[in-house]
Design a protein around this motif. Structure first.
Motif, PDB file in Angstrom:
ATOM      1  N   ALA A 241      42.374  50.056  29.894  1.00  0.00           N
ATOM      2  CA  ALA A 241      41.323  49.188  30.423  1.00  0.00           C
ATOM      3  C   ALA A 241      41.002  48.071  29.442  1.00  0.00           C
ATOM      4  O   ALA A 241      41.005  48.272  28.232  1.00  0.00           O
ATOM      5  N   PRO A 242      40.719  46.863  29.936  1.00  0.00           N
ATOM      6  CA  PRO A 242      40.345  45.750  29.057  1.00  0.00           C
ATOM      7  C   PRO A 242      38.955  45.967  28.460  1.00  0.00           C
ATOM      8  O   PRO A 242      38.230  46.883  28.862  1.00  0.00           O
ATOM      9  N   PRO A 243      38.552  45.117  27.515  1.00  0.00           N
ATOM     10  CA  PRO A 243      37.220  45.263  26.896  1.00  0.00           C
ATOM     11  C   PRO A 243      36.097  45.109  27.933  1.00  0.00           C
ATOM     12  O   PRO A 243      36.195  44.322  28.867  1.00  0.00           O
ATOM     13  N   ILE A 244      35.050  45.891  27.726  1.00  0.00           N
ATOM     14  CA  ILE A 244      33.871  45.831  28.597  1.00  0.00           C
ATOM     15  C   ILE A 244      32.890  44.813  28.047  1.00  0.00           C
ATOM     16  O   ILE A 244      32.546  44.831  26.866  1.00  0.00           O
ATOM     17  N   GLN A 245      32.429  43.913  28.909  1.00  0.00           N
ATOM     18  CA  GLN A 245      31.464  42.895  28.501  1.00  0.00           C
ATOM     19  C   GLN A 245      30.025  43.352  28.679  1.00  0.00           C
ATOM     20  O   GLN A 245      29.150  43.025  27.882  1.00  0.00           O
ATOM     21  N   GLN A 246      29.764  44.113  29.764  1.00  0.00           N
ATOM     22  CA  GLN A 246      28.381  44.422  30.105  1.00  0.00           C
ATOM     23  C   GLN A 246      28.323  45.672  30.967  1.00  0.00           C
ATOM     24  O   GLN A 246      29.209  45.929  31.778  1.00  0.00           O
ATOM     25  N   THR A 247      27.278  46.470  30.771  1.00  0.00           N
ATOM     26  CA  THR A 247      26.942  47.548  31.704  1.00  0.00           C
ATOM     27  C   THR A 247      25.480  47.390  32.084  1.00  0.00           C
ATOM     28  O   THR A 247      24.651  47.003  31.255  1.00  0.00           O
ATOM     29  N   GLU A 248      25.177  47.683  33.354  1.00  0.00           N
ATOM     30  CA  GLU A 248      23.810  47.492  33.849  1.00  0.00           C
ATOM     31  C   GLU A 248      23.544  48.449  34.996  1.00  0.00           C
ATOM     32  O   GLU A 248      24.382  48.607  35.896  1.00  0.00           O
ATOM     33  N   LEU A 249      22.385  49.086  34.980  1.00  0.00           N
ATOM     34  CA  LEU A 249      21.982  49.957  36.078  1.00  0.00           C
ATOM     35  C   LEU A 249      21.533  49.106  37.259  1.00  0.00           C
ATOM     36  O   LEU A 249      20.709  48.200  37.111  1.00  0.00           O
ATOM     37  N   ILE A 250      22.076  49.383  38.440  1.00  0.00           N
ATOM     38  CA  ILE A 250      21.738  48.646  39.660  1.00  0.00           C
ATOM     39  C   ILE A 250      21.010  49.596  40.603  1.00  0.00           C
ATOM     40  O   ILE A 250      21.565  50.631  41.013  1.00  0.00           O
ATOM     41  N   SER A 251      19.783  49.253  40.955  1.00  0.00           N
ATOM     42  CA  SER A 251      18.985  50.114  41.837  1.00  0.00           C
ATOM     43  C   SER A 251      18.649  49.448  43.164  1.00  0.00           C
ATOM     44  O   SER A 251      17.896  50.006  43.958  1.00  0.00           O
ATOM     45  N   HIS A 252      19.196  48.240  43.408  1.00  0.00           N
ATOM     46  CA  HIS A 252      18.926  47.556  44.675  1.00  0.00           C
ATOM     47  C   HIS A 252      20.149  46.737  45.073  1.00  0.00           C
ATOM     48  O   HIS A 252      20.969  46.375  44.234  1.00  0.00           O
ATOM     49  N   PHE A 253      20.255  46.463  46.362  1.00  0.00           N
ATOM     50  CA  PHE A 253      21.353  45.657  46.878  1.00  0.00           C
ATOM     51  C   PHE A 253      20.994  44.180  46.743  1.00  0.00           C
ATOM     52  O   PHE A 253      19.948  43.738  47.206  1.00  0.00           O
ATOM     53  N   GLU A 254      21.887  43.438  46.117  1.00  0.00           N
ATOM     54  CA  GLU A 254      21.644  42.016  45.938  1.00  0.00           C
ATOM     55  C   GLU A 254      22.921  41.346  45.464  1.00  0.00           C
ATOM     56  O   GLU A 254      23.713  41.947  44.734  1.00  0.00           O
ATOM     57  N   GLY A 255      23.107  40.080  45.874  1.00  0.00           N
ATOM     58  CA  GLY A 255      24.230  39.292  45.388  1.00  0.00           C
ATOM     59  C   GLY A 255      25.566  39.910  45.761  1.00  0.00           C
ATOM     60  O   GLY A 255      25.798  40.294  46.911  1.00  0.00           O
ATOM     61  N   GLU A 256      26.448  40.027  44.776  1.00  0.00           N
ATOM     62  CA  GLU A 256      27.797  40.512  45.050  1.00  0.00           C
ATOM     63  C   GLU A 256      27.831  41.994  45.375  1.00  0.00           C
ATOM     64  O   GLU A 256      28.833  42.479  45.908  1.00  0.00           O
ATOM     65  N   TYR A 257      26.762  42.744  45.045  1.00  0.00           N
ATOM     66  CA  TYR A 257      26.704  44.154  45.415  1.00  0.00           C
ATOM     67  C   TYR A 257      25.680  44.298  46.539  1.00  0.00           C
ATOM     68  O   TYR A 257      24.505  44.573  46.325  1.00  0.00           O
TER      69      TYR A 257
END
Length: 523
Positions: A418-434
């Motif tokens: 796997a390539p380097p990870i730039q960011q991790t973030e908890l997502i608790s709502h639907f918005e934008g690309e997700y």
């Protein structure tokens, strides 16, 4: 020496000849290609008119759309003791549930990932009946409908998608529970973890089937395959774009040649005038509908295989020297206990009750009640990872596990590290690309440093890939959201947006019907 000269005006005459040829034939071309697409346009616009009805105004309401955040039932017998008593030496996962009011271990044994879980009493250690999972699904369905009396007509476990439960629902395996009752009659529930997948009444189910056949052309999948279906749709959408552009030339740039009736009794000229007026009014939305629809369909040539990616290995019970009952847990706050494997170590994934939001603290929110619309956000629970060998807490366990899952899925996809990870973030709502189309919450966003800006959304609670997004997906998503579903006017409210969408679809339908009428009259 012979000197030759070009006749003055030769090139312009040639280009003028091409222009005259186009002018002479463009109307016939417009009629032919318009006739080729009249049926597809009627199918797409009629089903487009239905979409806001089935997704908004005629969407049924269900009493509850989510389970309340309640503490898990505290087991009496240790898990390891129950597994030993049942002679189970391997398992994939375990959860704590309340089955028929009794604290119960819900155990997924060493079969396939879609195998039916088994149920063992956490009080006596006794095995539940073979129908325990169906009974638990019925228990959930009755909670979501708040109906304890209506007769259950059918209970069917689905391990693959069907015409009535298509891929857009994302969750598998699920139970389809059908009631004999007014209102919501069919409830789809997942039992591991316990949640509502979707629900329907007969009217909306018929609308969904109608939409699938007329808008997505799912019937082509039954006689050919997805590639043929998409290519046929792309060809017809291309013809629609060509028809719209030729119409703009005829009824915009060349209107002077066609605006007069052929004689005083000829009504074709007036019909052509109305066709022109409506056509020019909806030309832009026709192009945006067809263009964004073609982009959306083209992306469907690449199959969505997110359900292939799940991390749920078979674990030997000998790798559980420490029982969950020996962990320093505050059981009134524990919502669930599950198993995961991370970097060859086994951990207990302990989910605690989420912290209440401000509205709930003030008593202003009725948790789980239905608005008739899909849930857009959840309260993220507190998750702690305890070593099954030592009981030690894994620092930043949720983030570590999410990155581990994402790296595993990336390696399975590319066959490379796997390539380097730039960011991790908890997502608790639907918005934008997700968006809501992905169904799963909460998830962890893992963004990679790649030219395509690859981002994986993983559901740590189930070890599944929720979505994979790259730049091309983002462009297509924006195109579809703003040019096909008119999210640009979303700030005015869903009702206004749906009304505008329906008005645009009705306009395209009208110009097509007028064009067909004009073709018949010209004959």
């Amino acid at each position: 020496m012979e000197i030759t000269t070009q006749r003055p005006g030769a090139a312009p005459a040639r280009s003028g000849g091409v222009r005259r040829y186009v002018q002479r034939h463009i109307y016939r071309w417009h009629r032919i290609i318009g006739l080729l697409t009249i049926v597809p346009v009627i199918c797409w616009t009629l089903s487009g008119l239905l979409h806001p009805l089935m997704s908004n105004w005629l969407r049924p309401k269900i009493a509850r759309e989510s389970l309340p955040p309640l503490p898990a039932p505290r087991p009496t017998l240790p898990l390891t003791q129950v597994l030993a008593r049942q002679h189970l030496t391997q398992l994939r996962n375990v959860r704590l549930v309340r089955w028929q009011g009794i604290p119960t271990y819900q155990v997924l044994t060493s079969g396939s990932a879609t195998a039916m879980p088994r149920y063992f009493s956490a009080v006596t250690g006794a095995a539940g009946p073979a129908s325990a999972d169906r009974q638990f699904a019925e228990q959930l369905a009755r909670y979501f409908t708040q109906d304890s009396t209506s007769r259950i007509v059918e209970a069917e476990r689905l391990t693959s998608f069907t015409a009535d439960y298509p891929f857009v629902n994302r969750l598998l395996p699920v139970w389809k529970i059908t009631f004999e009752r007014p209102g919501v009659t069919t409830v789809y529930v997942e039992t591991m973890p316990a949640r509502l997948a979707t629900f329907n009444n007969p009217t909306r189910a018929a609308f969904l089937r109608f939409f699938s056949w007329l808008h997505s052309w799912s019937w082509l999948d039954y006689i050919t395959n997805n590639t043929v279906r998409v290519m046929v749709m792309l060809a017809l959408l291309g013809v629609i774009i060509a028809s719209t552009l030729s119409g703009l030339v005829i009824y915009g740039l060349m209107w002077g040649r066609f605006r007069k009736p052929r004689n005083p009794q000829d009504q074709v000229g007036w019909l052509r005038k109305y066709h022109r007026a409506v056509g020019l009014a909806v030309a832009l939305v026709t192009l945006t509908f067809a263009g964004s629809g073609a982009f959306h369909a083209w992306r469907k040539l690449q199959p969505d295989e997110r359900l292939r990616y799940q991390q749920q290995p078979v674990l030997a019970t000998s790798r559980l020297p420490l029982d969950p009952s020996e962990l320093p847990l505050h059981w009134p706050q524990v919502q669930n206990v599950a198993l995961i494997e991370l970097n060859s170590h086994v951990y207990y994934q302990v989910t605690e009750l989420p912290l209440p939001s401000g509205d709930e603290q003030n008593g202003n929110a009725a948790a789980g009640t239905s608005t008739g619309q899909p849930l857009e956000a959840v309260l993220p629970p507190q998750v702690t990872y305890y070593s099954a060998a030592t009981g030690h807490v894994l620092p930043e366990g949720e983030q570590q596990y999410a990155r581990f899952l994402a790296n595993q899925f990336m390696q399975q996809t590319t066959g490379q590290p796997a390539p380097p990870i730039q960011q991790t973030e908890l997502i608790s709502h639907f918005e934008g690309e997700y968006g809501f189309i992905n169904k799963r919450l909460p998830v962890v966003k893992v963004a990679y440093d790649t030219p395509q800006q690859t981002t994986l959304y993983v559901e740590a609670g189930t070890g599944r890939l929720a979505a994979r997004v790259e730049n091309l997906d983002r462009y297509e998503g924006l195109s579809f959201a703003f040019l096909h579903k008119y999210h640009a006017i979303g700030s005015w409210g869903k009702n206004v947006r749906d009304a505008v969408t329906m008005l645009a679809a009705a306009g395209v339908l009208t110009v097509s019907v007028l064009g067909l009428w004009l073709f018949v009259k010209m004959k």
